[in-house]
Design a protein around this motif. Structure first.
Motif, mmCIF file in Angstrom:
data_model
loop_
_atom_site.group_PDB
_atom_site.id
_atom_site.type_symbol
_atom_site.label_atom_id
_atom_site.label_comp_id
_atom_site.label_asym_id
_atom_site.label_seq_id
_atom_site.Cartn_x
_atom_site.Cartn_y
_atom_site.Cartn_z
ATOM 1 N N ILE A 26 0.996 -13.415 3.851
ATOM 2 C CA ILE A 26 2.036 -13.114 3.649
ATOM 3 C C ILE A 26 1.994 -11.687 2.760
ATOM 4 O O ILE A 26 2.520 -10.535 2.886
ATOM 5 C CB ILE A 26 3.092 -14.061 2.992
ATOM 6 C CG1 ILE A 26 3.228 -15.095 3.862
ATOM 7 C CG2 ILE A 26 4.312 -13.525 2.332
ATOM 8 C CD1 ILE A 26 3.874 -16.489 3.309
ATOM 9 N N ALA A 27 1.263 -11.891 1.741
ATOM 10 C CA ALA A 27 0.971 -10.784 0.584
ATOM 11 C C ALA A 27 0.460 -9.777 1.177
ATOM 12 O O ALA A 27 0.640 -8.573 0.937
ATOM 13 C CB ALA A 27 0.149 -11.480 -0.711
ATOM 14 N N ALA A 28 -0.354 -10.138 2.160
ATOM 15 C CA ALA A 28 -1.156 -8.523 2.856
ATOM 16 C C ALA A 28 -0.120 -7.517 3.592
ATOM 17 O O ALA A 28 -0.695 -6.494 3.651
ATOM 18 C CB ALA A 28 -1.986 -9.122 3.761
ATOM 19 N N ASN A 29 1.037 -8.103 3.924
ATOM 20 C CA ASN A 29 2.045 -7.356 4.513
ATOM 21 C C ASN A 29 3.233 -6.896 3.609
ATOM 22 O O ASN A 29 4.258 -6.420 4.108
ATOM 23 C CB ASN A 29 2.661 -8.196 5.644
ATOM 24 C CG ASN A 29 1.664 -8.044 6.760
ATOM 25 O OD1 ASN A 29 1.066 -6.998 7.202
ATOM 26 N ND2 ASN A 29 1.127 -9.349 7.259
ATOM 27 N N LEU A 30 3.133 -7.091 2.160
ATOM 28 C CA LEU A 30 4.158 -6.844 1.344
ATOM 29 C C LEU A 30 3.752 -5.771 0.350
ATOM 30 O O LEU A 30 2.527 -5.646 0.135
ATOM 31 C CB LEU A 30 4.806 -8.026 0.763
ATOM 32 C CG LEU A 30 5.389 -8.973 1.845
ATOM 33 C CD1 LEU A 30 5.804 -10.265 0.882
ATOM 34 C CD2 LEU A 30 6.511 -8.577 2.474
ATOM 35 N N ASN A 32 2.773 -4.491 -3.456
ATOM 36 C CA ASN A 32 1.846 -5.112 -4.295
ATOM 37 C C ASN A 32 2.583 -5.989 -5.446
ATOM 38 O O ASN A 32 1.848 -6.763 -6.197
ATOM 39 C CB ASN A 32 0.956 -3.930 -5.047
ATOM 40 C CG ASN A 32 0.052 -3.426 -4.261
ATOM 41 O OD1 ASN A 32 -0.522 -3.970 -3.220
ATOM 42 N ND2 ASN A 32 -0.488 -1.929 -4.509
ATOM 43 N N VAL A 33 3.791 -5.654 -5.604
ATOM 44 C CA VAL A 33 4.487 -6.379 -6.538
ATOM 45 C C VAL A 33 4.671 -7.982 -5.979
ATOM 46 O O VAL A 33 4.934 -9.042 -6.940
ATOM 47 C CB VAL A 33 6.033 -5.826 -6.674
ATOM 48 C CG1 VAL A 33 6.986 -6.206 -5.371
ATOM 49 C CG2 VAL A 33 6.571 -6.629 -7.999
ATOM 50 N N PHE A 34 4.298 -8.362 -4.760
ATOM 51 C CA PHE A 34 4.120 -9.690 -4.333
ATOM 52 C C PHE A 34 2.915 -10.212 -4.519
ATOM 53 O O PHE A 34 1.905 -9.663 -3.674
ATOM 54 C CB PHE A 34 4.712 -9.642 -2.997
ATOM 55 C CG PHE A 34 4.862 -11.071 -2.243
ATOM 56 C CD1 PHE A 34 6.175 -11.637 -2.274
ATOM 57 C CD2 PHE A 34 3.698 -11.727 -1.665
ATOM 58 C CE1 PHE A 34 6.219 -12.934 -1.765
ATOM 59 C CE2 PHE A 34 3.922 -13.145 -1.289
ATOM 60 C CZ PHE A 34 5.081 -13.631 -1.096
ATOM 61 N N PHE A 127 4.497 -2.461 7.435
ATOM 62 C CA PHE A 127 3.183 -1.581 7.587
ATOM 63 C C PHE A 127 3.026 -1.622 9.223
ATOM 64 O O PHE A 127 3.670 -2.446 10.091
ATOM 65 C CB PHE A 127 2.155 -2.387 7.024
ATOM 66 C CG PHE A 127 2.216 -2.541 5.665
ATOM 67 C CD1 PHE A 127 2.751 -1.533 4.648
ATOM 68 C CD2 PHE A 127 1.648 -3.678 4.824
ATOM 69 C CE1 PHE A 127 2.776 -1.812 3.349
ATOM 70 C CE2 PHE A 127 1.652 -3.642 3.511
ATOM 71 C CZ PHE A 127 2.129 -2.621 2.607
ATOM 72 N N GLU A 128 2.424 -0.199 9.528
ATOM 73 C CA GLU A 128 2.658 -0.132 10.954
ATOM 74 C C GLU A 128 1.771 -1.322 11.779
ATOM 75 O O GLU A 128 2.256 -1.748 12.725
ATOM 76 C CB GLU A 128 1.733 1.202 11.257
ATOM 77 C CG GLU A 128 1.710 1.409 12.674
ATOM 78 C CD GLU A 128 0.714 2.754 12.973
ATOM 79 O OE1 GLU A 128 1.286 3.683 13.682
ATOM 80 O OE2 GLU A 128 -0.175 3.168 12.170
ATOM 81 N N LYS A 154 -2.909 -0.150 0.303
ATOM 82 C CA LYS A 154 -2.709 -1.708 0.301
ATOM 83 C C LYS A 154 -4.198 -2.192 0.423
ATOM 84 O O LYS A 154 -4.829 -1.694 1.324
ATOM 85 C CB LYS A 154 -1.461 -2.110 1.113
ATOM 86 C CG LYS A 154 -1.601 -3.605 1.241
ATOM 87 C CD LYS A 154 -0.823 -4.109 -0.115
ATOM 88 C CE LYS A 154 -0.475 -5.714 0.001
ATOM 89 N NZ LYS A 154 0.147 -6.136 -1.147
ATOM 90 N N ASN A 155 -4.397 -3.305 -0.490
ATOM 91 C CA ASN A 155 -5.732 -3.881 -0.196
ATOM 92 C C ASN A 155 -6.791 -3.098 -0.271
ATOM 93 O O ASN A 155 -7.857 -3.187 0.600
ATOM 94 C CB ASN A 155 -5.559 -4.842 0.744
ATOM 95 C CG ASN A 155 -4.801 -6.037 0.507
ATOM 96 O OD1 ASN A 155 -4.400 -6.459 -0.553
ATOM 97 N ND2 ASN A 155 -3.957 -6.550 1.595
ATOM 98 N N GLY A 156 -7.120 -1.847 -0.977
ATOM 99 C CA GLY A 156 -8.147 -0.881 -0.906
ATOM 100 C C GLY A 156 -8.125 -0.142 0.309
ATOM 101 O O GLY A 156 -9.299 0.775 0.312
ATOM 102 N N ARG A 157 -7.069 0.148 1.061
ATOM 103 C CA ARG A 157 -7.155 1.181 2.038
ATOM 104 C C ARG A 157 -5.814 1.676 2.134
ATOM 105 O O ARG A 157 -4.828 1.135 2.088
ATOM 106 C CB ARG A 157 -7.734 0.424 3.323
ATOM 107 C CG ARG A 157 -6.933 -0.398 4.025
ATOM 108 C CD ARG A 157 -7.463 -1.149 5.353
ATOM 109 N NE ARG A 157 -6.437 -2.203 6.024
ATOM 110 C CZ ARG A 157 -5.678 -1.618 6.920
ATOM 111 N NH1 ARG A 157 -6.035 -0.422 7.476
ATOM 112 N NH2 ARG A 157 -5.100 -2.551 7.450
#
Length: 173
Positions: A26-30, A32-34, A127-128, A154-157
């Motif tokens: 879930i967090a990967a698609n939101l 950074n506040v999540f 996100f695409e 996001k997540n370093g990329r």
């Protein structure tokens, strides 16, 4: 589709929010506040913030399925030159993905938002690579308006995100 309903937040929802939201997928698609991990303190802050801000410029709802909080959805009226627009955001516990719940939740909340606020447009920015969220928006009547290439980090990329919009008249209002 499993039965669900939307309802205003309650302070006692925090523990269920923390349990449902604590998932790296879930967090990967939101934004950074999540955070991940998503703690009880994070959930208490979020629910309190929704309650404190009220509904003058936003509608935030718990998505309740199986008698428990399964996710969150909100529409947030913008300001300045975007004052006639509102942003849609949402997440759903993974156990409920692919059941049509979010598509229906998006439809319900957007109808309510158009009825309550003087906005002409509601937009979302998945996100695409988030095909699930993009499909939710398309099934709820949103139009893909373009891809913002390399628009987020996001997540370093660096990733691209999409702009989706729903106009008042497209919502049947």
């Amino acid at each position: 589709m499993e039965a669900f309903h939307l309802r205003p937040w309650r302070a006692e929802d925090a523990a269920e929010v923390a349990a449902a939201a604590n998932n790296p997928r879930i967090a990967a698609n939101l934004r950074n506040v999540f955070p991940h991990p998503y703690t009880l303190a994070d959930a208490e802050w979020y629910v309190h913030d929704c309650l404190e801000k009220g509904e003058a410029r936003q509608l935030t709802r718990a998505i309740v399925a199986g008698g428990r909080v399964a996710g969150s959805i909100g529409v947030f009226v913008q300001d300045d030159i975007l004052e006639k627009s509102a942003e849609l955001g949402y997440w759903l516990a993974e156990a409920y993905w692919g059941q049509g719940i979010m598509t229906e939740a998006v439809k319900q909340l957007c109808r309510e938002a158009f009825g309550r606020f003087a906005v002409v447009r509601i937009f979302a920015q998945p996100f695409e690579e988030n095909q699930g969220s993009r499909r939710v928006l398309e099934k709820a009547g949103f139009t893909w308006e373009g891809t913002m290439r390399n628009g987020v980090f996001k997540n370093g990329r660096v990733q691209s995100f999409c702009m989706y919009g729903l106009l008042r008249e497209e919502a049947g209002l």
